[in-house]
Motif scaffolding. Structure first.
Motif, PDB file in Angstrom:
ATOM      1  N   GLU A  66       0.572  -1.226   0.359  1.00 44.02           N
ATOM      2  CA  GLU A  66      -0.066  -0.069  -0.420  1.00 44.02           C
ATOM      3  C   GLU A  66       1.421   1.187   0.255  1.00 44.02           C
ATOM      4  O   GLU A  66       0.154   2.471  -0.813  1.00 44.02           O
ATOM      5  N   TYR A  67       2.089   1.423   1.198  1.00 36.84           N
ATOM      6  CA  TYR A  67       2.493   2.200   0.867  1.00 36.84           C
ATOM      7  C   TYR A  67       4.061   2.601  -0.632  1.00 36.84           C
ATOM      8  O   TYR A  67       3.643   3.311  -0.911  1.00 36.84           O
ATOM      9  N   PHE A  68       4.006   1.527  -0.702  1.00 37.05           N
ATOM     10  CA  PHE A  68       5.219   1.663  -2.258  1.00 37.05           C
ATOM     11  C   PHE A  68       3.935   2.541  -3.235  1.00 37.05           C
ATOM     12  O   PHE A  68       4.684   3.042  -4.313  1.00 37.05           O
ATOM     13  N   LYS A  69       2.828   1.686  -3.133  1.00 40.87           N
ATOM     14  CA  LYS A  69       1.825   2.274  -4.527  1.00 40.87           C
ATOM     15  C   LYS A  69       1.324   3.894  -4.319  1.00 40.87           C
ATOM     16  O   LYS A  69       1.607   4.557  -5.155  1.00 40.87           O
ATOM     17  N   ALA A  70       1.379   3.872  -3.193  1.00 34.72           N
ATOM     18  CA  ALA A  70       1.246   5.464  -2.935  1.00 34.72           C
ATOM     19  C   ALA A  70       2.505   6.139  -2.681  1.00 34.72           C
ATOM     20  O   ALA A  70       2.410   7.536  -3.215  1.00 34.72           O
ATOM     21  N   LEU A  71       3.254   5.849  -2.750  1.00 33.48           N
ATOM     22  CA  LEU A  71       4.812   6.334  -3.264  1.00 33.48           C
ATOM     23  C   LEU A  71       5.308   6.491  -4.657  1.00 33.48           C
ATOM     24  O   LEU A  71       6.043   7.461  -5.332  1.00 33.48           O
ATOM     25  N   GLY A  72       4.155   5.896  -5.809  1.00 36.80           N
ATOM     26  CA  GLY A  72       3.931   5.868  -7.072  1.00 36.80           C
ATOM     27  C   GLY A  72       4.580   4.551  -7.349  1.00 36.80           C
ATOM     28  O   GLY A  72       4.264   4.752  -8.639  1.00 36.80           O
ATOM     29  N   VAL A  73       4.570   3.692  -7.233  1.00 38.11           N
ATOM     30  CA  VAL A  73       5.557   2.200  -7.812  1.00 38.11           C
ATOM     31  C   VAL A  73       4.254   2.255  -8.698  1.00 38.11           C
ATOM     32  O   VAL A  73       3.582   1.651  -8.321  1.00 38.11           O
ATOM     33  N   ASN A  74       4.528   1.114  -9.804  1.00 37.21           N
ATOM     34  CA  ASN A  74       3.871   0.538 -10.629  1.00 37.21           C
ATOM     35  C   ASN A  74       3.664  -0.738  -9.556  1.00 37.21           C
ATOM     36  O   ASN A  74       4.062  -1.935 -10.869  1.00 37.21           O
ATOM     37  N   ILE A  75       2.737  -1.172  -8.631  1.00 37.13           N
ATOM     38  CA  ILE A  75       2.434  -2.555  -8.828  1.00 37.13           C
ATOM     39  C   ILE A  75       1.502  -3.296  -9.773  1.00 37.13           C
ATOM     40  O   ILE A  75       0.806  -2.827  -9.846  1.00 37.13           O
ATOM     41  N   ILE A  76       1.935  -4.451 -10.362  1.00 36.63           N
ATOM     42  CA  ILE A  76       1.356  -4.933 -10.807  1.00 36.63           C
ATOM     43  C   ILE A  76      -0.208  -5.640  -9.966  1.00 36.63           C
ATOM     44  O   ILE A  76       0.444  -6.231  -8.700  1.00 36.63           O
ATOM     45  N   GLU A  77      -1.704  -5.400 -10.253  1.00 38.94           N
ATOM     46  CA  GLU A  77      -2.858  -5.554  -9.778  1.00 38.94           C
ATOM     47  C   GLU A  77      -3.141  -7.282  -9.806  1.00 38.94           C
ATOM     48  O   GLU A  77      -3.317  -6.594 -11.163  1.00 38.94           O
ATOM     49  N   PRO A  78      -3.416  -8.074  -9.805  1.00 38.39           N
ATOM     50  CA  PRO A  78      -3.884  -9.621  -9.999  1.00 38.39           C
ATOM     51  C   PRO A  78      -6.028  -9.238 -10.310  1.00 38.39           C
ATOM     52  O   PRO A  78      -6.486  -8.461  -9.723  1.00 38.39           O
ATOM     53  N   SER A  79      -5.763  -9.927 -11.065  1.00 35.88           N
ATOM     54  CA  SER A  79      -7.028  -9.515 -11.639  1.00 35.88           C
ATOM     55  C   SER A  79      -8.348  -9.129 -10.436  1.00 35.88           C
ATOM     56  O   SER A  79      -8.341 -10.640  -8.749  1.00 35.88           O
ATOM     57  N   ALA A  80      -9.854  -8.697 -10.407  1.00 32.09           N
ATOM     58  CA  ALA A  80      -9.970  -8.810  -9.116  1.00 32.09           C
ATOM     59  C   ALA A  80     -11.094  -9.943  -8.516  1.00 32.09           C
ATOM     60  O   ALA A  80     -11.499 -10.248  -7.767  1.00 32.09           O
ATOM     61  N   LYS A  81     -11.331 -10.605 -10.238  1.00 30.92           N
ATOM     62  CA  LYS A  81     -12.278 -11.897  -9.570  1.00 30.92           C
ATOM     63  C   LYS A  81     -11.561 -12.880  -8.249  1.00 30.92           C
ATOM     64  O   LYS A  81     -11.751 -13.647  -7.723  1.00 30.92           O
ATOM     65  N   ALA A  82      -9.899 -12.608  -8.798  1.00 32.62           N
ATOM     66  CA  ALA A  82      -9.389 -13.550  -7.692  1.00 32.62           C
ATOM     67  C   ALA A  82      -8.630 -13.164  -6.303  1.00 32.62           C
ATOM     68  O   ALA A  82      -8.399 -14.366  -5.985  1.00 32.62           O
ATOM     69  N   LEU A  83      -8.945 -11.287  -6.711  1.00 32.14           N
ATOM     70  CA  LEU A  83      -9.218 -11.276  -5.512  1.00 32.14           C
ATOM     71  C   LEU A  83     -10.012 -11.537  -4.598  1.00 32.14           C
ATOM     72  O   LEU A  83      -9.559 -11.939  -3.478  1.00 32.14           O
ATOM     73  N   LYS A  84     -11.121 -11.796  -4.696  1.00 26.27           N
ATOM     74  CA  LYS A  84     -11.989 -11.358  -4.183  1.00 26.27           C
ATOM     75  C   LYS A  84     -12.399 -12.915  -3.445  1.00 26.27           C
ATOM     76  O   LYS A  84     -12.547 -13.419  -2.265  1.00 26.27           O
ATOM     77  N   ALA A  85     -11.269 -14.024  -4.332  1.00 26.42           N
ATOM     78  CA  ALA A  85     -11.387 -15.219  -3.827  1.00 26.42           C
ATOM     79  C   ALA A  85     -10.799 -15.481  -2.748  1.00 26.42           C
ATOM     80  O   ALA A  85     -10.958 -16.662  -1.802  1.00 26.42           O
ATOM     81  N   SER A  86      -9.177 -14.303  -2.810  1.00 29.79           N
ATOM     82  CA  SER A  86      -8.441 -14.720  -1.236  1.00 29.79           C
ATOM     83  C   SER A  86      -8.572 -13.686  -0.598  1.00 29.79           C
ATOM     84  O   SER A  86      -7.808 -13.734  -0.108  1.00 29.79           O
ATOM     85  N   GLY A  87     -10.192 -12.968  -0.300  1.00 30.98           N
ATOM     86  CA  GLY A  87      -9.984 -11.794   0.396  1.00 30.98           C
ATOM     87  C   GLY A  87      -8.995 -10.919   0.013  1.00 30.98           C
ATOM     88  O   GLY A  87      -9.490 -10.152   1.355  1.00 30.98           O
ATOM     89  N   GLY A  88      -9.304 -10.626  -0.793  1.00 29.23           N
ATOM     90  CA  GLY A  88      -8.253  -9.356  -1.157  1.00 29.23           C
ATOM     91  C   GLY A  88      -7.132  -9.165  -1.173  1.00 29.23           C
ATOM     92  O   GLY A  88      -5.946  -8.205  -1.683  1.00 29.23           O
ATOM     93  N   TRP A  89      -6.163 -10.232  -0.754  1.00 29.29           N
ATOM     94  CA  TRP A  89      -4.605 -10.005  -0.983  1.00 29.29           C
ATOM     95  C   TRP A  89      -4.051 -11.118  -2.270  1.00 29.29           C
ATOM     96  O   TRP A  89      -3.231 -10.320  -2.479  1.00 29.29           O
ATOM     97  N   PHE A  90      -4.453 -11.496  -2.848  1.00 26.94           N
ATOM     98  CA  PHE A  90      -3.778 -12.530  -3.766  1.00 26.94           C
ATOM     99  C   PHE A  90      -3.889 -13.513  -4.647  1.00 26.94           C
ATOM    100  O   PHE A  90      -5.335 -13.679  -4.736  1.00 26.94           O
ATOM    101  N   GLU A  91      -3.772 -13.430  -6.261  1.00 28.63           N
ATOM    102  CA  GLU A  91      -3.983 -14.378  -7.136  1.00 28.63           C
ATOM    103  C   GLU A  91      -2.847 -15.615  -6.441  1.00 28.63           C
ATOM    104  O   GLU A  91      -1.945 -15.328  -6.588  1.00 28.63           O
ATOM    105  N   ASN A  92      -3.869 -16.440  -7.126  1.00 26.28           N
ATOM    106  CA  ASN A  92      -2.592 -18.063  -7.226  1.00 26.28           C
ATOM    107  C   ASN A  92      -2.914 -18.692  -8.559  1.00 26.28           C
ATOM    108  O   ASN A  92      -3.172 -18.387  -9.014  1.00 26.28           O
TER     109      ASN A  92
END
Length: 350
Positions: A248-274
């Motif tokens: 969250e902090y890296f992103k706030a500082l402007g780092v271009n963080i790759i985001e997993p798909s929203a569907k995959a994140l939802k399946a893990s409670g918002g944390w990750f995609e496997n």
């Protein structure tokens, strides 16, 4: 190390995922533990330099009140390591402390683990008898959910554990790193840390300098894509930038963080995609920051051919990430500096 919706997660999945995952499925919320405890043993720690009552309101909204500043402290290993950086030593720890070869785990920081009573070194381990024998004034842990679940306090023995001493929880969930740093700093100060000492003042200043460096690096190289990964035998986890204090902090500082798909994140409670190792190339990245915890497979030990073919891997643009950072200014500063340096020097390979 790791929401109630991820009940399919194995212990390996919980530990290996790039963030705190599946907590709701493993632990129930801890109840508030307001209470007063008298006494506490004499100690040479910094904490007993002060006398009088001690009060601290934690991130559950629980206020713990004791007759004196806690001297006999038991804490999750990462919390103990953070407090150590502020000059506060604990008696006992629980959580990853010692590796299989007997060395200090990465989460133990600079502590001399030979001087600690280790109540449990792995998930689910907590020796209540040893804990009681320490006559703890307080137990302190982090929290990776909004329910107030104390990290690494086993659900099956929680009721017994919380009866033996008041508990304090510091949140490392869905907030940026500086917020958690400020809370640990405040806790350390309440325990007797000399936060005006040259060492601590300098550590905080270095953190601020490192944050500015990362901000500038991200601004100068917005095209550099950073993927946060974690490896297990069968699954490669890709973390989203939400929920984890570092991402969250890296992103706030402007780092271009790759985001997993929203569907995959939802399946893990918002944390990750496997991902399966066959699909590890799903998200092209210029830099991969890899989970450094001992329960995960480290980059040098990954033998999968698909991993070795990744452009970032071939370019040598893989660095360590601490999904459970030791929350002190001293230990968080290198995390910012290392990522800044990687972005500054990165080749565009994705």
């Amino acid at each position: 190390m790791s929401n109630a919706r991820a009940t399919h997660l194995t212990r390996r999945g919980i530990l290996a995922a790039g963030g705190a995952l599946g907590l709701g499925a493993v632990l129930a919320a801890c109840g508030d533990d307001d209470g007063t405890k008298s006494g506490g043993s004499d100690s040479t720690k910094a904490a007993d330099a002060k006398s009088g009552p001690w009060t601290f309101k934690d991130d559950r909204g629980t206020t713990v009140k004791l007759d004196k500043i806690p001297a006999d402290i038991v804490a999750f290993t990462g919390v103990a390591a953070a407090l150590f950086d502020y000059g506060i030593e604990v008696k006992g720890v629980f959580g990853p402390t010692k590796t299989k070869d007997g060395k200090a785990d990465v989460q133990a920081g600079d502590m001399d683990i030979s001087k600690l009573t280790i109540l449990g070194n792995e998930w689910g381990q907590f020796n209540i008898e040893k804990y009681a024998a320490l006559a703890p004034d307080v137990l302190i842990s982090t929290m990776f959910d909004s329910a107030g679940t104390l990290w690494y306090v086993p659900e099956e023995s929680k009721a017994k554990i919380v009866k033996l001493a008041p508990t304090v929880g510091i949140s490392v969930y869905d907030r940026q790193m500086p917020q958690s740093l400020e809370r640990m700093y405040a806790l350390a100060e309440s325990l007797g840390a000399d936060v005006k000492s040259a060492k601590i003042v300098e550590a905080k200043k270095k953190f601020e300098t490192a944050a500015e460096r990362l901000r500038k690096a991200a601004k100068a190289r917005p095209e550099i894509k950073v993927l946060a990964g974690s490896a297990s035998q069968d699954i490669f986890y890709v973390s989203g930038s939400n929920l984890s204090i570092d991402l969250e902090y890296f992103k706030a500082l402007g780092v271009n963080i790759i985001e997993p798909s929203a569907k995959a994140l939802k399946a893990s409670g918002g944390w990750f995609e496997n991902l399966s190792w066959e699909n590890v190339d799903k998200y092209p990245a210029d830099i991969i920051i890899m989970d450094d915890r001992s329960a995960t497979i480290q980059p040098a030990d990954i033998t999968e051919a698909t991993w070795k073919k990744l452009p970032a891997v071939k370019a040598g643009q893989v660095i360590a990430r601490s999904p459970e950072p030791i929350v002190s200014y001293d230990k968080c500063t290198p995390l910012l500096d290392n990522l800044a340096e990687a972005i500054e020097n990165a080749k565009k390979v994705a």
